[in-house]
Design an enzyme around this catalytic site. Sequence first.
Site, PDB file in Angstrom:
ATOM      1  N   LYS A  79      41.028  -6.943 -68.116  1.00 31.38           N
ATOM      2  CA  LYS A  79      41.151  -6.497 -69.507  1.00 31.38           C
ATOM      3  C   LYS A  79      42.345  -7.170 -70.145  1.00 31.38           C
ATOM      4  CE  LYS A  79      39.868  -3.871 -72.958  1.00 31.38           C
ATOM      5  NZ  LYS A  79      40.231  -4.930 -73.918  1.00 31.38           N
ATOM      6  N   LYS A 103      50.396  -2.739 -67.030  1.00 29.88           N
ATOM      7  CA  LYS A 103      50.227  -1.799 -68.136  1.00 29.88           C
ATOM      8  C   LYS A 103      49.068  -0.842 -67.867  1.00 29.88           C
ATOM      9  CE  LYS A 103      50.994  -3.743 -72.043  1.00 29.88           C
ATOM     10  NZ  LYS A 103      50.863  -4.525 -73.306  1.00 29.88           N
ATOM     11  N   LYS A 115      44.284 -12.259 -69.750  1.00 28.30           N
ATOM     12  CA  LYS A 115      44.755 -12.716 -71.052  1.00 28.30           C
ATOM     13  C   LYS A 115      44.117 -14.056 -71.348  1.00 28.30           C
ATOM     14  CE  LYS A 115      47.768 -11.000 -74.090  1.00 28.30           C
ATOM     15  NZ  LYS A 115      47.896  -9.562 -74.382  1.00 28.30           N
ATOM     16  N   THR A 199      48.234   0.549 -81.094  1.00 26.09           N
ATOM     17  CA  THR A 199      49.454   0.045 -80.458  1.00 26.09           C
ATOM     18  C   THR A 199      50.685   0.578 -81.171  1.00 26.09           C
ATOM     19  OG1 THR A 199      48.263  -1.961 -79.820  1.00 26.09           O
ATOM     20  CG2 THR A 199      50.655  -2.013 -79.652  1.00 26.09           C
ATOM     21  N   SER A 358      41.525   0.750 -76.454  1.00 24.50           N
ATOM     22  CA  SER A 358      40.495  -0.199 -76.031  1.00 24.50           C
ATOM     23  C   SER A 358      39.648   0.400 -74.910  1.00 24.50           C
ATOM     24  CB  SER A 358      41.141  -1.505 -75.546  1.00 24.50           C
ATOM     25  OG  SER A 358      41.527  -2.311 -76.634  1.00 24.50           O
TER      26      SER A 358
END
Length: 425
Positions: A79, A103, A115, A199, A358
């Site tokens: 992710k 995270k 990423k 966020t 998400s």
Amino acid sequence: MVISLDESPNPAYICPADIACTNLDRAAQILQLDPGAVEVLRTPHRVLTVSIPVRMDDGQIHVFAGHRVQHCNILGPYKGGMRYHPSVTLREVSSLAMLMTWKCALLGIPYGGAKGGIAVDPQALSAGELERLTRRFTSELVRDIGPQIDIPAPDVGTGAREMAWMMDTYSMSVGHASPGVVTGKPLSVGGSKGRDAATGRGVVIASREALLTGKKSLRGATIAIQGFGKVGKAAALIFEQEGARVIAVSDASGGRYDPEGLDIERLADYVRDGSRLINSSQGQFISNAELLTLECDVLVPAALENQITEANAAQVRARIVAEGANAPVTIEADRILEERGVTVLPDILANAGGVVVSYLEWVQGLSYLFWDEEKVNLELEKLMVAAYTRVLQQAVKFRLPLRPAAYTLAVGRVVEAFNQRGLYP
């Protein structure tokens, strides 16, 4: 034209890879982990580099380089965001993928880290060029992404529009609609309410909890925010709604400062059409460098990496630094802030609100059952508060600052799962 991602355009730039590996090593030392397991976690599982030829509006073909780094899938599917920015490098993307692993582990979300990115200035491309770039990039990744494999999301330079293009391209390739392949989508194609501000909301929740730990309320607290994009602007609006006094905000052009508090809703309206803060009439002009040294209760670096460094850490006068961006504080700056008694809310905690929602969007998409914004925000609140509480307890137990406390929890959870799953074959 081939764009190389091998070197950073800024020779003074400190790659987040150095920060990520240093924090991993520190956690491993505290936990006395097996060196073999640490070596597994230091190395990305898969690194994909693809050529992206795009026909530009003038008829010329430019070739861009795109990357997707899949760091770890021990806890679940990969992710992580897709970043469009001129400073993107393969090394940077690799380190940010590692950060995503920690995270997700820290928040208790069943994901691994990934990423992606393209070294491109999205503002220099037309909407048609961006769509062709995004669709070709997605088509090159079709075999390596998917709802149970790797789920991209927005990042710097991308948003709901790009995620819709990615979802549509993937869906056309596999022959059926697949809303779970990406998150951060528009509501009309399976996005989640509350995702845009998630966020920023997470930054506010983490900051509030840290203030409460210090016996101070968020109401009336003074806040300075570097970065007035998706994260910084959302955080500023929510801070204002919660009764905090946002005294400074900035974008790439500089910022505005008013010790009595800015009107954030008016500033948000002002920049909506692309206007820059430097031209606003509110308060007085302040540079990004000056904003970082303002006296305030909470400083939120919500722009890019390497904003608080050895050169300016001693001038930071905030009580709390909440990392709205990824790796905005360098290793040496972190040490200086720690020695000066400044509380640093690490990025893997402070800006985790985006990946939390998400995850909630992904769950909604797989179940085809969608929630109202109140429920989404309530779930975000529960997960963020629980994660902060665990980090604080770990910090007290081992007498650690919050960053190593967070990393020991995250790395420890991944290593535990690695040991329980075993090594195949």
